[in-house]
Write a protein that holds these residues in place. Structure first.
Motif, PDB file in Angstrom:
ATOM      1  N   PRO A  96       0.807  -1.231   0.000  1.00  0.00           N
ATOM      2  CA  PRO A  96       0.000   0.000   0.000  1.00  0.00           C
ATOM      3  C   PRO A  96       0.832   1.269   0.000  1.00  0.00           C
ATOM      4  N   ASP A  97       2.045   1.212   0.558  1.00  0.00           N
ATOM      5  CA  ASP A  97       2.863   2.429   0.615  1.00  0.00           C
ATOM      6  C   ASP A  97       3.260   2.917  -0.777  1.00  0.00           C
ATOM      7  N   ARG A  98       3.169   2.025  -1.778  1.00  0.00           N
ATOM      8  CA  ARG A  98       3.507   2.437  -3.139  1.00  0.00           C
ATOM      9  C   ARG A  98       2.518   3.466  -3.684  1.00  0.00           C
ATOM     10  N   MET A  99       1.309   3.502  -3.093  1.00  0.00           N
ATOM     11  CA  MET A  99       0.349   4.509  -3.517  1.00  0.00           C
ATOM     12  C   MET A  99       0.894   5.906  -3.239  1.00  0.00           C
ATOM     13  N   VAL A 100       1.703   6.030  -2.178  1.00  0.00           N
ATOM     14  CA  VAL A 100       2.299   7.328  -1.830  1.00  0.00           C
ATOM     15  C   VAL A 100       3.631   7.516  -2.545  1.00  0.00           C
ATOM     16  N   THR A 101       4.483   6.501  -2.467  1.00  0.00           N
ATOM     17  CA  THR A 101       5.828   6.655  -3.019  1.00  0.00           C
ATOM     18  C   THR A 101       5.858   6.652  -4.543  1.00  0.00           C
TER      19      THR A 101
ATOM     20  N   HIS B 168       5.084  11.265  -7.091  1.00  0.00           N
ATOM     21  CA  HIS B 168       5.625  11.601  -8.418  1.00  0.00           C
ATOM     22  C   HIS B 168       4.494  11.795  -9.433  1.00  0.00           C
ATOM     23  N   TYR B 169       3.362  12.286  -8.959  1.00  0.00           N
ATOM     24  CA  TYR B 169       2.184  12.387  -9.819  1.00  0.00           C
ATOM     25  C   TYR B 169       2.451  13.252 -11.047  1.00  0.00           C
TER      26      TYR B 169
ATOM     27  N   SER C 195       1.677   6.687 -17.094  1.00  0.00           N
ATOM     28  CA  SER C 195       1.396   5.528 -16.266  1.00  0.00           C
ATOM     29  C   SER C 195      -0.084   5.158 -16.315  1.00  0.00           C
ATOM     30  N   PRO C 196      -0.417   3.954 -16.811  1.00  0.00           N
ATOM     31  CA  PRO C 196      -1.818   3.502 -16.782  1.00  0.00           C
ATOM     32  C   PRO C 196      -2.381   3.470 -15.369  1.00  0.00           C
TER      33      PRO C 196
END
Length: 456
Positions: free
Chosen positions: A125-130, A135-136, A143-144
């Motif tokens: 789940p932390d990948r949603m932030v990192t 890097h939005y 990124s799809p």
């Protein structure tokens, strides 16, 4: 059809009355969600290896499976639900006013389940932030995953705004009958409310409905999500402009099926025969038949296109598809549902609410299997394969199966909680029926381009 007119007391019944059946259903839904959460915790502890998913390469298999298939399924239900509600307001389809808010709430629930699947499938789940939020500004261009997150978030905000605007009217007029324990929520939702705003809100809701109808084929389940598949030429089972309308028809068939089931559940639980009438179910069933016809028609186009003088890779992918029972059974099921609805239209005596519920469950199950099969089969037959010696195999794990029950439990819990806080049938729908128009009345608009302000 019952001649009894609905009252405010009718739509307040779910808030004021709680039966043993409510607690039993709440417990069952919580158990289903809990089982999946336990499985997810195990997955977080041991890694994605505990699922039936694997990377391409020497291990074979498919990196996407039930998680992505169910994600598409839930997004489709969500988008189809809000399109149905928007059509009711935009086109004056007053017959379906009693189920419009149920469709809106189904959208909120469907988007929540779809967003949950993104987090689950990311592994950590932390990948949603990192990887996403941090890097939005970079990832949004290519990124799809980020496109999915963006679309779901945008639609969630749009739907929540749409719903919030309509419940201000209901909360204000029904406040004396609503439970005091939710007073902070009611105060927050009606901040600054005056009766003068009703006309403005009606116009705002109309324009939001128009935006939803326009956005659906361009950016939502007819746009961004199918584009993520159709624009990949190395996956012949996915590539093609037909994926946009195909996804949209599947979304609408799934959403209408979901609304039929929800409508029947609330009608049965709270004696709403005079609010959600047989006429509503007949109409929804006919719409289900129409979109099922489009669904089958577009599937036929894809099969013909992949079979007649297609490239070798596309022919191979099509042959694999049409010989697989996980494709044939869902298509045959939807075709059978379509045949029943067609027969019902010719001979109305064939209609019954129980049959409508049965075919709705069949359609929901079929679209879930078809979408999961679409994802997996597309990955197993790429244009170029680096690992030809390793056959692709994918078998869903118990954790993946439990995710379906878990997200259904999640959405069920949301409805059970919301039904205790706000009316799930709009007060406007009750007022409209009290004024003698009747649930089957179809109002007309003086102009197709201007919203008509009405409080009925």
């Amino acid at each position: 059809m019952s001649t009894k007119l609905p009252t405010e007391a009718d739509i307040l019944r779910p808030i004021q009355n709680t039966s043993k059946k409510y607690f039993i259903l709440f417990g069952a839904a919580a158990l289903a969600l809990g089982i999946f959460l336990v499985g997810w915790m195990y997955q977080l502890s041991e890694g994605m290896i505990v699922t039936g998913l694997s990377d391409w390469g020497s291990s074979g298999g498919s990196p996407w499976g039930v998680y992505i298939g169910a994600f598409i399924w839930w997004v489709g239900i969500a988008h189809g639900g809000i399109i149905l509600s928007a059509a009711v307001r935009l086109l004056g389809m007053d017959r379906y006013m009693p189920v419009a808010r149920l469709a809106e709430l189904l959208t909120i629930g469907g988007l929540s389940a779809a967003g949950f699947y993104i987090i689950v499938h990311m592994g950590r789940p932390d990948r949603m932030v990192t990887s996403v939020l941090g890097h939005y500004h970079i990832t949004v261009n290519n990124s799809p995953l980020v496109w999915d997150v963006t679309v779901i978030t945008a639609y969630f905000v749009l739907t929540a705004t749409y719903l919030s605007l309509t419940i201000r009217y209901d909360i204000t007029r029904l406040r004396d009958e609503l439970p005091d324990r939710f007073e902070p929520f009611y105060k927050f939702m009606t901040i600054g409310y005056t009766e003068k705003e009703d006309e403005v809100i009606e116009r705002m809701v109309w324009w939001i409905a128009l935006a939803i109808i326009i956005m659906a084929p361009l950016l939502l389940h007819g746009g961004v999500i199918p584009w993520l598949f159709s624009l990949i030429p190395t996956m012949p089972a996915w590539a093609g402009a037909i994926q946009g309308p195909q996804f949209l028809t599947i979304a609408l068939t799934s959403a209408i099926s979901g609304v039929i089931i929800l409508s029947y559940a609330f009608r049965w639980a709270y004696d709403w025969d005079h609010i959600i009438t047989d006429d509503v179910f007949r109409g929804l069933t006919l719409w289900l038949g129409f979109f099922s016809l489009l669904f089958i028609w577009l599937q036929l186009h894809q099969v013909i296109d992949g079979s007649f003088l297609a490239t070798a890779s596309k022919t191979h992918a099509t042959e694999a598809k049409v010989s697989n029972p996980f494709y044939l059974i869902p298509i045959a099921t939807v075709t059978g549902v379509l045949a029943y609805i067609f027969a019902q239209a010719i001979r109305p005596s064939l209609f019954s609410k129980k049959r409508a519920i049965a075919i709705s469950f069949l359609v929901l199950g079929s679209t879930l299997v078809e979408k999961t099969f679409f994802v997996v089969e597309g990955l197993l037959h790429p244009e170029f394969s680096m690992y030809e010696a390793v056959p692709g195999v994918y078998v869903p794990s118990l954790i993946e199966f439990s995710s379906i029950l878990g997200t259904v439990g999640l959405v069920t819990l949301m409805f059970l909680v919301v039904a205790k806080v706000i009316p799930v049938v709009e007060l406007h729908a009750v007022e409209h029926m009290q004024e003698g128009h009747g649930p089957g009345h179809e109002s007309t608009r003086e102009s197709a381009t201007k919203p008509e302000v009405s409080h009925d």
